[in-house]
Design an enzyme around this catalytic site. Structure first.
Site, PDB file in Angstrom:
ATOM      1  N   CYS A  88       0.832  -1.198   0.000  1.00  0.00           N
ATOM      2  CA  CYS A  88       0.000   0.000   0.000  1.00  0.00           C
ATOM      3  C   CYS A  88       0.877   1.262   0.000  1.00  0.00           C
ATOM      4  O   CYS A  88       1.502   1.555  -1.008  1.00  0.00           O
ATOM      5  CB  CYS A  88      -0.966  -0.064   1.171  1.00  0.00           C
ATOM      6  SG  CYS A  88      -2.466   0.854   0.892  1.00  0.00           S
ATOM      7  N   HIS A 183      -3.180  -5.355   1.672  1.00  0.00           N
ATOM      8  CA  HIS A 183      -2.583  -5.702   2.963  1.00  0.00           C
ATOM      9  C   HIS A 183      -2.738  -7.187   3.275  1.00  0.00           C
ATOM     10  O   HIS A 183      -3.645  -7.565   4.017  1.00  0.00           O
ATOM     11  CB  HIS A 183      -3.273  -4.899   4.074  1.00  0.00           C
ATOM     12  CG  HIS A 183      -3.019  -3.431   4.008  1.00  0.00           C
ATOM     13  ND1 HIS A 183      -1.938  -2.839   4.608  1.00  0.00           N
ATOM     14  CD2 HIS A 183      -3.697  -2.456   3.387  1.00  0.00           C
ATOM     15  CE1 HIS A 183      -1.963  -1.542   4.377  1.00  0.00           C
ATOM     16  NE2 HIS A 183      -3.022  -1.273   3.628  1.00  0.00           N
ATOM     17  N   GLU A 185      -0.895  -8.826   5.230  1.00  0.00           N
ATOM     18  CA  GLU A 185      -0.546  -9.023   6.648  1.00  0.00           C
ATOM     19  C   GLU A 185      -1.777  -8.852   7.525  1.00  0.00           C
ATOM     20  O   GLU A 185      -1.820  -9.365   8.636  1.00  0.00           O
ATOM     21  CB  GLU A 185       0.574  -8.051   7.062  1.00  0.00           C
ATOM     22  CG  GLU A 185       0.189  -6.580   7.222  1.00  0.00           C
ATOM     23  CD  GLU A 185      -0.046  -5.848   5.903  1.00  0.00           C
ATOM     24  OE1 GLU A 185       0.080  -6.479   4.830  1.00  0.00           O
ATOM     25  OE2 GLU A 185      -0.372  -4.650   5.962  1.00  0.00           O
TER      26      GLU A 185
HETATM   27  N1  GLN Z   1      -3.593   6.415   1.051  1.00  0.00           N
HETATM   28  C1  GLN Z   1      -2.319   6.104   1.642  1.00  0.00           C
HETATM   29  C2  GLN Z   1      -1.192   6.900   0.994  1.00  0.00           C
HETATM   30  O1  GLN Z   1      -1.403   7.580   0.054  1.00  0.00           O
HETATM   31  C3  GLN Z   1      -2.030   4.625   1.571  1.00  0.00           C
HETATM   32  C4  GLN Z   1      -3.025   3.841   2.383  1.00  0.00           C
HETATM   33  C5  GLN Z   1      -2.473   2.626   3.054  1.00  0.00           C
HETATM   34  O2  GLN Z   1      -1.256   2.420   3.103  1.00  0.00           O
HETATM   35  N2  GLN Z   1      -3.343   1.837   3.641  1.00  0.00           N
HETATM   36  O3  GLN Z   1      -0.081   6.831   1.440  1.00  0.00           O
END
Ligand code: GLN
Length: 209
Positions: A88, A183, A185
């Site tokens: 992410c 995610h 994890e």
């Molecule tokens: N929206 C977040 C970002 O731009 C990422 C979201 C996440 O890691 N769950 O960094």
């Protein structure tokens, strides 16, 4: 056993621990037999053979890694081939190019991709569902998306590991770098961490000849 790391026979692997969902990654690494080290300083980073960059807020991770003197050592390690796995916000940090970044936001780079932050619409910004990842074999992975990014364009040096039904690319790989929009994890899916640990083991084997 210290507070900062856990004893295990497996490789010593860092989780960047300045912001984000660090604990879940540490738990997954320990479940898979690795020694997990929370990395907040360059001295800690210097002791690990791989790094997980967790989800969180990429602009904050960017600022804090620069402030703590970790950004440049991480960039150098990427160039030197250290295995890294970003989930992410971690995928955002590994992207060479960003869309919808905040002003002045930097990444470590390494993945020849353009990543769009917060790419899912408001109503569906968080969801969980199965995603087919052919190169992991077996069943689709259960993926939790939390305000996740998508990969808009994939350059010739990176390869796609997974896309949603609408074609949105959500997992990419390039050499020893692995980046995914979701995610595993959190949903308890171990196969990406296993793939990352395999890269770490290969790199240790090469180094130790
Ligand atoms: N929206 C977040 C970002 O731009 C990422 C979201 C996440 O890691 N769950 O960094």
């Amino acid at each position: 056993m210290t507070q900062e790391s856990t004893k295990a026979d497996g490789p010593r692997v860092g989780v960047l621990a300045l912001q984000g969902d660090v604990r879940e990654h540490v738990a997954m690494l320990e479940r898979l037999g690795a020694e997990a080290v929370r990395v907040r300083r360059p001295e800690e980073f210097a002791t690990v053979d791989g790094l997980i960059i967790p989800g969180g807020e990429s602009s904050v991770i960017d600022k804090l890694t620069r402030m703590f003197g970790l950004a440049d050592p991480i960039r150098e390690a990427i160039r030197a081939g250290m295995p890294m796995f970003g989930t992410c916000a971690g995928l955002i940090m590994l992207a060479d190019r960003l869309v919808d970044a905040i002003d002045g936001q930097q990444t470590f780079g390494g993945l020849d991709v353009t990543v769009r932050r917060n790419a899912f619409g408001r109503q569906v910004d968080s969801f969980e569902g199965p995603v087919a990842v052919p190169s992991l074999g077996g069943d689709p992975v259960r993926a939790a998306f939390i305000r996740g990014p998508v990969v808009d364009t994939v350059g010739p040096d990176a390869s796609v590991l997974a896309a949603l039904d609408d074609g949105s690319v959500v997992a990419v790989e390039q050499g020893n770098l692995l980046g995914i929009s979701f995610h595993p994890e959190i949903s308890g899916e171990p196969r990406f961490h296993e793939r990352f640990l395999q890269r770490v083991a290969e790199r240790i084997a090469v180094r130790e000849g």
